[in-house]
Design an enzyme around this catalytic site. Structure first.
Site, PDB file in Angstrom:
ATOM      1  NE  ARG A  75      -3.821  -0.383   2.221  1.00  0.00           N
ATOM      2  CZ  ARG A  75      -4.492  -0.919   3.246  1.00  0.00           C
ATOM      3  NH1 ARG A  75      -4.395  -0.394   4.447  1.00  0.00           N
ATOM      4  NH2 ARG A  75      -5.277  -1.967   3.057  1.00  0.00           N
ATOM      5  NE  ARG A 144      -3.394   1.604   9.206  1.00  0.00           N
ATOM      6  CZ  ARG A 144      -4.101   0.561   8.775  1.00  0.00           C
ATOM      7  NH1 ARG A 144      -4.717   0.599   7.626  1.00  0.00           N
ATOM      8  NH2 ARG A 144      -4.213  -0.528   9.515  1.00  0.00           N
ATOM      9  CE  LYS A 208      -7.149  -1.394  10.452  1.00  0.00           C
ATOM     10  NZ  LYS A 208      -7.942  -1.999   9.346  1.00  0.00           N
ATOM     11  CE  LYS A 210      -8.541   2.677   8.392  1.00  0.00           C
ATOM     12  NZ  LYS A 210      -9.484   1.814   7.656  1.00  0.00           N
ATOM     13  CB  CYS A 425     -13.807  -3.900  -0.151  1.00  0.00           C
ATOM     14  SG  CYS A 425     -14.383  -5.598   0.039  1.00  0.00           S
ATOM     15  CB  CYS A 431      -9.210  -9.595   0.950  1.00  0.00           C
ATOM     16  SG  CYS A 431      -9.496  -9.231   2.688  1.00  0.00           S
ATOM     17  CB  CYS A 470     -15.637  -9.732   5.488  1.00  0.00           C
ATOM     18  SG  CYS A 470     -14.419  -8.535   6.054  1.00  0.00           S
ATOM     19  CB  CYS A 474     -12.281  -2.362   3.150  1.00  0.00           C
ATOM     20  SG  CYS A 474     -11.415  -3.327   4.397  1.00  0.00           S
TER      21      CYS A 474
HETATM   22 FE1  SRM Z   1      -9.498  -2.329   5.028  1.00  0.00          FE
HETATM   23  C1  SRM Z   1      -8.296  -5.027   6.675  1.00  0.00           C
HETATM   24  C2  SRM Z   1      -8.370  -3.506   2.121  1.00  0.00           C
HETATM   25  C3  SRM Z   1     -10.114   0.679   3.626  1.00  0.00           C
HETATM   26  C4  SRM Z   1     -11.543  -1.526   7.687  1.00  0.00           C
HETATM   27  N1  SRM Z   1      -8.428  -3.954   4.521  1.00  0.00           N
HETATM   28  C5  SRM Z   1      -7.994  -4.936   5.351  1.00  0.00           C
HETATM   29  C6  SRM Z   1      -7.059  -5.907   4.612  1.00  0.00           C
HETATM   30  C7  SRM Z   1      -5.657  -5.405   4.757  1.00  0.00           C
HETATM   31  C8  SRM Z   1      -7.218  -7.392   4.983  1.00  0.00           C
HETATM   32  C9  SRM Z   1      -6.295  -7.965   6.036  1.00  0.00           C
HETATM   33  O1  SRM Z   1      -6.183  -7.390   7.136  1.00  0.00           O
HETATM   34  O2  SRM Z   1      -5.728  -9.012   5.765  1.00  0.00           O
HETATM   35  C10 SRM Z   1      -7.597  -5.696   3.159  1.00  0.00           C
HETATM   36  C11 SRM Z   1      -6.622  -6.003   2.038  1.00  0.00           C
HETATM   37  C12 SRM Z   1      -7.369  -6.534   0.839  1.00  0.00           C
HETATM   38  C13 SRM Z   1      -6.570  -6.587  -0.397  1.00  0.00           C
HETATM   39  O3  SRM Z   1      -6.324  -7.716  -0.907  1.00  0.00           O
HETATM   40  O4  SRM Z   1      -6.202  -5.544  -0.939  1.00  0.00           O
HETATM   41  C14 SRM Z   1      -8.140  -4.296   3.243  1.00  0.00           C
HETATM   42  N2  SRM Z   1      -9.159  -1.521   3.246  1.00  0.00           N
HETATM   43  C15 SRM Z   1      -8.770  -2.202   2.137  1.00  0.00           C
HETATM   44  C16 SRM Z   1      -8.875  -1.348   0.897  1.00  0.00           C
HETATM   45  C17 SRM Z   1      -7.781  -1.629  -0.142  1.00  0.00           C
HETATM   46  C18 SRM Z   1     -10.271  -1.538   0.280  1.00  0.00           C
HETATM   47  C19 SRM Z   1     -10.476  -1.020  -1.110  1.00  0.00           C
HETATM   48  O5  SRM Z   1     -11.003  -1.812  -1.901  1.00  0.00           O
HETATM   49  O6  SRM Z   1     -10.170   0.130  -1.409  1.00  0.00           O
HETATM   50  C20 SRM Z   1      -8.828   0.053   1.546  1.00  0.00           C
HETATM   51  C21 SRM Z   1      -7.418   0.568   1.699  1.00  0.00           C
HETATM   52  C22 SRM Z   1      -7.402   1.923   2.293  1.00  0.00           C
HETATM   53  C23 SRM Z   1      -6.059   2.575   2.355  1.00  0.00           C
HETATM   54  O7  SRM Z   1      -5.581   3.018   1.303  1.00  0.00           O
HETATM   55  O8  SRM Z   1      -5.501   2.700   3.450  1.00  0.00           O
HETATM   56  C24 SRM Z   1      -9.405  -0.252   2.922  1.00  0.00           C
HETATM   57  N3  SRM Z   1     -10.555  -0.674   5.607  1.00  0.00           N
HETATM   58  C25 SRM Z   1     -10.777   0.415   4.806  1.00  0.00           C
HETATM   59  C26 SRM Z   1     -11.839   1.206   5.363  1.00  0.00           C
HETATM   60  C27 SRM Z   1     -12.440   2.449   4.749  1.00  0.00           C
HETATM   61  C28 SRM Z   1     -11.770   3.710   5.214  1.00  0.00           C
HETATM   62  O9  SRM Z   1     -10.831   3.667   6.011  1.00  0.00           O
HETATM   63  O10 SRM Z   1     -12.207   4.766   4.784  1.00  0.00           O
HETATM   64  C29 SRM Z   1     -12.253   0.566   6.527  1.00  0.00           C
HETATM   65  C30 SRM Z   1     -13.440   0.999   7.442  1.00  0.00           C
HETATM   66  C31 SRM Z   1     -13.140   2.147   8.316  1.00  0.00           C
HETATM   67  C32 SRM Z   1     -12.593   1.705   9.631  1.00  0.00           C
HETATM   68  O11 SRM Z   1     -11.386   1.484   9.713  1.00  0.00           O
HETATM   69  O12 SRM Z   1     -13.376   1.548  10.569  1.00  0.00           O
HETATM   70  C33 SRM Z   1     -11.436  -0.605   6.667  1.00  0.00           C
HETATM   71  N4  SRM Z   1      -9.812  -3.103   6.897  1.00  0.00           N
HETATM   72  C34 SRM Z   1     -10.738  -2.664   7.802  1.00  0.00           C
HETATM   73  C35 SRM Z   1     -10.771  -3.567   8.917  1.00  0.00           C
HETATM   74  C36 SRM Z   1     -11.677  -3.445  10.168  1.00  0.00           C
HETATM   75  C37 SRM Z   1     -11.101  -2.535  11.182  1.00  0.00           C
HETATM   76  C38 SRM Z   1     -11.899  -2.515  12.469  1.00  0.00           C
HETATM   77  O13 SRM Z   1     -11.825  -1.530  13.184  1.00  0.00           O
HETATM   78  O14 SRM Z   1     -12.567  -3.494  12.777  1.00  0.00           O
HETATM   79  C39 SRM Z   1      -9.842  -4.593   8.628  1.00  0.00           C
HETATM   80  C40 SRM Z   1      -9.506  -5.814   9.499  1.00  0.00           C
HETATM   81  C41 SRM Z   1      -8.635  -5.479  10.664  1.00  0.00           C
HETATM   82  O15 SRM Z   1      -8.082  -4.407  10.798  1.00  0.00           O
HETATM   83  O16 SRM Z   1      -8.513  -6.386  11.493  1.00  0.00           O
HETATM   84  C42 SRM Z   1      -9.261  -4.270   7.346  1.00  0.00           C
HETATM   85 FE1  SF4 Z   2     -11.233  -7.809   2.786  1.00  0.00          FE
HETATM   86 FE2  SF4 Z   2     -13.398  -7.534   4.285  1.00  0.00          FE
HETATM   87 FE3  SF4 Z   2     -11.883  -5.423   3.759  1.00  0.00          FE
HETATM   88 FE4  SF4 Z   2     -13.313  -6.449   1.845  1.00  0.00          FE
HETATM   89  S1  SF4 Z   2     -14.140  -5.532   3.735  1.00  0.00           S
HETATM   90  S2  SF4 Z   2     -11.159  -5.888   1.678  1.00  0.00           S
HETATM   91  S3  SF4 Z   2     -13.295  -8.592   2.329  1.00  0.00           S
HETATM   92  S4  SF4 Z   2     -11.276  -7.155   4.951  1.00  0.00           S
END
Ligand code: SRM
Ligand code: SF4
Length: 566
Positions: A75, A144, A208, A210, A425, A431, A470, A474
């Site tokens: 990233r 981030r 994390k 944000k 996402c 993922c 899920c 994201c």
């Molecule tokens: Fe996310 C985890 C992709 C924005 C909440 N996110 C992941 C992981 C890294 C999976 C992992 O932990 O193994 C995903 C990688 C998938 C892949 O193959 O690329 C992933 N998140 C993404 C992206 C690429 C989605 C997209 O299609 O654009 C976004 C990358 C953002 C960036 O450039 O930094 C992305 N993730 C978000 C957002 C939206 C936002 O921030 O505006 C959220 C929800 C907001 C929040 O944080 O509450 C988000 N991602 C999560 C979570 C749940 C966090 C939580 O508090 O429960 C996880 C899982 C975790 O952290 O355990 C996660």
């Molecule tokens: Fe992966 Fe769930 Fe985030 Fe989609 S919402 S990228 S399935 S962790």
């Protein structure tokens, strides 16, 4: 209480890691496996990478008793989402040479490369750094990529907000020399010289963190999904300061009531020169009070909800040594992007392209690369996974238009308003947490829904629709008017009723339905919306007024923060 509970494993890992080094260098050098140990994987996140495996290939490789098809996700941080043409070309080169041939534009205005194998990881990161971009703190228990409205139109306000977001990002970047040492062959810090992390400390944050900067009326950064946001307050087109909002977040786990998405609380106002200080102190409050015993309960939203109302603001004011001023008035009207050509006051053009799921495949990449080779302006990544080719001089426009047309990009935004307001996402196949398809699943759902909205005469009506594999959220699904949240292979929980400006959480409408079942459930509601809506009424508001989803949950108004799993 949390003090008596065991610290989460990652807390020990961070403490013992010598500021994020651990055995990462050794693990990367071990060529007997394409993977890393569990501990190394956790530390690697702070350096902006995740170990993944191609889930489409898992079963086949298991049968052949082969190691999983390991590769890495990288990233790349792009503060405020603004990248130069040179940086664009570098990302394109890397996608082609080391990654899987695609570039992913993320929901937080970053670039992602997928499919980089272990032996090429270091080289790729070095090249990213050679183009004045980096990956440090793109993931991990730190702040981030700081999001910012990328619209070049709001010229001065945008310029101010972009500077502020860069300032916050720089201020909160970890100080550890580990990144330089491991990836850039930087000098090792002598053991006698004590390294420090003045803001984070040895154990960084509980989870994390944000941050976003928004410029009303656009909420394209979705402040309610961020731990901390600054909302620009404009007087006579000048930014006079920022409202401060805290405690937003999406992630939840199906069936675990203690986890839930939460809207942010808007708690005060600060002047532009106070922003970085406020960001630092909010981070410090979370550092000191966040739950370090349970990673599913460690985000700022839980730190706030665990205590009495008013505690956070009072504590923040104490950390600041001054009080935030009262919240100023503002209004968000939407959280989507505005597409197509626009001309600004100085005669420059800007083109907002629609990029489905944020994924750029070979053909689009080729076209955009050709543009980068002649473009004198910049590229702006939006928080909705789209792309603005910005600051195109009038003399450049024709040449750029010709390339766009050749590569089928010129018409990218000639889509239904439903598709233009969609986010998916990544989910499968990369993922590791995906329960269902999203990026590969949503386009087909929209193909079907497009027929329904066309028949209902709603092709021009913007309805936000989001799909995630899920409930981690994201694609910020819980803020959409229609959301599909992956539950199991081929099954989704269907949510309805989010606010069109991303200012109200949606509500669970049906559990564990297939995509086909969801379309049939949505058909009569969309038809009813077309017939019975009030003038200007948004789809999310309509489904509540018409009673498809309840306006209150457990006696709480729908606008308030509610635990959706109740
Ligand atoms: Fe996310 C985890 C992709 C924005 C909440 N996110 C992941 C992981 C890294 C999976 C992992 O932990 O193994 C995903 C990688 C998938 C892949 O193959 O690329 C992933 N998140 C993404 C992206 C690429 C989605 C997209 O299609 O654009 C976004 C990358 C953002 C960036 O450039 O930094 C992305 N993730 C978000 C957002 C939206 C936002 O921030 O505006 C959220 C929800 C907001 C929040 O944080 O509450 C988000 N991602 C999560 C979570 C749940 C966090 C939580 O508090 O429960 C996880 C899982 C975790 O952290 O355990 C996660
Ligand atoms: Fe992966 Fe769930 Fe985030 Fe989609 S919402 S990228 S399935 S962790």
């Amino acid at each position: 209480m949390s003090e008596e509970k065991e610290l989460a494993y990652n807390e020990h890992l961070k403490t013992d890691s010598n500021y994020l080094r651990g055995t990462l260098a050794e693990g990367l050098a071990n060529t007997s496996t394409g993977g890393l140990t569990e501990d190394e994987q956790q530390l690697l996140k702070f350096h902006g990478c995740y170990l993944q495996d191609d889930r489409d290939l898992r079963a086949g490789r298991r049968k052949k008793k082969l190691e999983k098809a390991f590769s890495f996700l990288i990233r790349v941080r792009v503060p405020g989402g603004v990248a130069t043409p040179e940086q664009w070309i570098k990302m394109d080169d890397l996608a082609n040479t080391y990654a899987n041939g695609t570039i992913k534009l993320t929901t937080r205005q970053a670039f992602q490369l997928h499919g980089v194998i272990k032996t090429q990881l270091k080289k790729t990161i070095q090249e990213i750094n050679s183009s004045a971009m980096d990956t440090i703190a793109a993931c991990g228990d730190v702040n981030r990529n700081v999001m910012c409205n990328p619209n070049p139109f709001l010229s001065q306000a945008h310029a101010d907000a972009l500077e502020i977001s860069k300032g916050i990002s720089e201020h909160l970047t970890p100080h550890t020399g580990a990144y330089h040492e491991i990836w850039l062959d930087g000098e090792k810090v002598e053991s006698s010289k004590e390294e420090t992390e003045p803001i984070y400390g040895k154990t960084y944050l509980p989870r994390k963190f944000k941050i976003a900067v928004a410029i009303p009326p656009s909420n394209d950064v979705d402040i309610h999904a961020n731990d901390l946001s600054f909302i620009a307050i404009l007087e006579d087109d000048k930014v006079v300061g920022y409202n401060v909002s805290v405690g937003g977040g999406m992630g939840m786990t199906h069936g675990v009531e203690a986890t839930y998405p939460r809207l942010a609380d808007i708690i005060g106002f600060c002047t532009p020169d106070q922003v970085v200080d406020v960001a630092e102190k909010v981070v410090m409050v979370q550092r000191d009070f966040g739950d370090r015993t349970d990673r599913k309960h460690a985000r700022l939203k839980y730190t706030i909800d665990d205590r009495e109302p008013g505690w956070f603001l009072k504590t923040l004011n104490e950390y600041l040594g001054y009080d935030l001023e009262p919240v100023r008035e503002f209004e968000f009207t939407h959280n989507g992007d505005q597409f197509g050509w626009m001309e600004d006051d100085s005669g420059n053009y800007h083109l907002n392209l629609f990029i489905e799921g944020g994924r750029l495949f070979e053909k689009e990449r080729e076209g955009l690369r050709k543009i980068a080779e002649i473009h004198k302006g910049d590229f702006r990544l939006t928080g909705n996974q789209n792309l603005i080719i910005a600051n195109i001089a009038a003399s450049e426009r024709k040449a750029i238009e010709a390339i766009l047309s050749e590569y089928g990009l010129l018409e990218s935004h000639e889509q239904s308003a439903l598709r233009l307001n969609s986010i998916a996402c990544v989910a499968l196949p990369t993922c590791g947490l995906a329960l269902a398809e999203a990026e590969r699943g949503l386009p087909g759902v929209i193909d079907e829904l497009d027929k329904v909205v066309a028949e209902a005469g709603l092709s021009e009506d913007a309805i936000t629709i989001r799909m995630t594999g899920c409930p981690n959220g994201c694609g910020r699904p819980f803020l959409a008017e229609i959301a599909f949240v992956g539950r199991a292979p081929g099954k989704y929980n269907l949510y309805l009723g989010g606010g069109h400006a991303g200012d109200r959480l949606n509500k669970l409408f049906r559990e564990a339905v297939t995509r086909e079942e969801a379309i049939e459930l949505l058909r009569p509601i969309i038809e009813d919306y077309s017939k019975s809506r009030n003038k200007g009424e948004k789809f999310g508001d309509f489904v509540i007024r018409a009673g498809y989803v309840k306006a209150t949950i457990n006696g709480l108004d729908f606008h308030q923060n509610v635990n959706l799993s109740n």
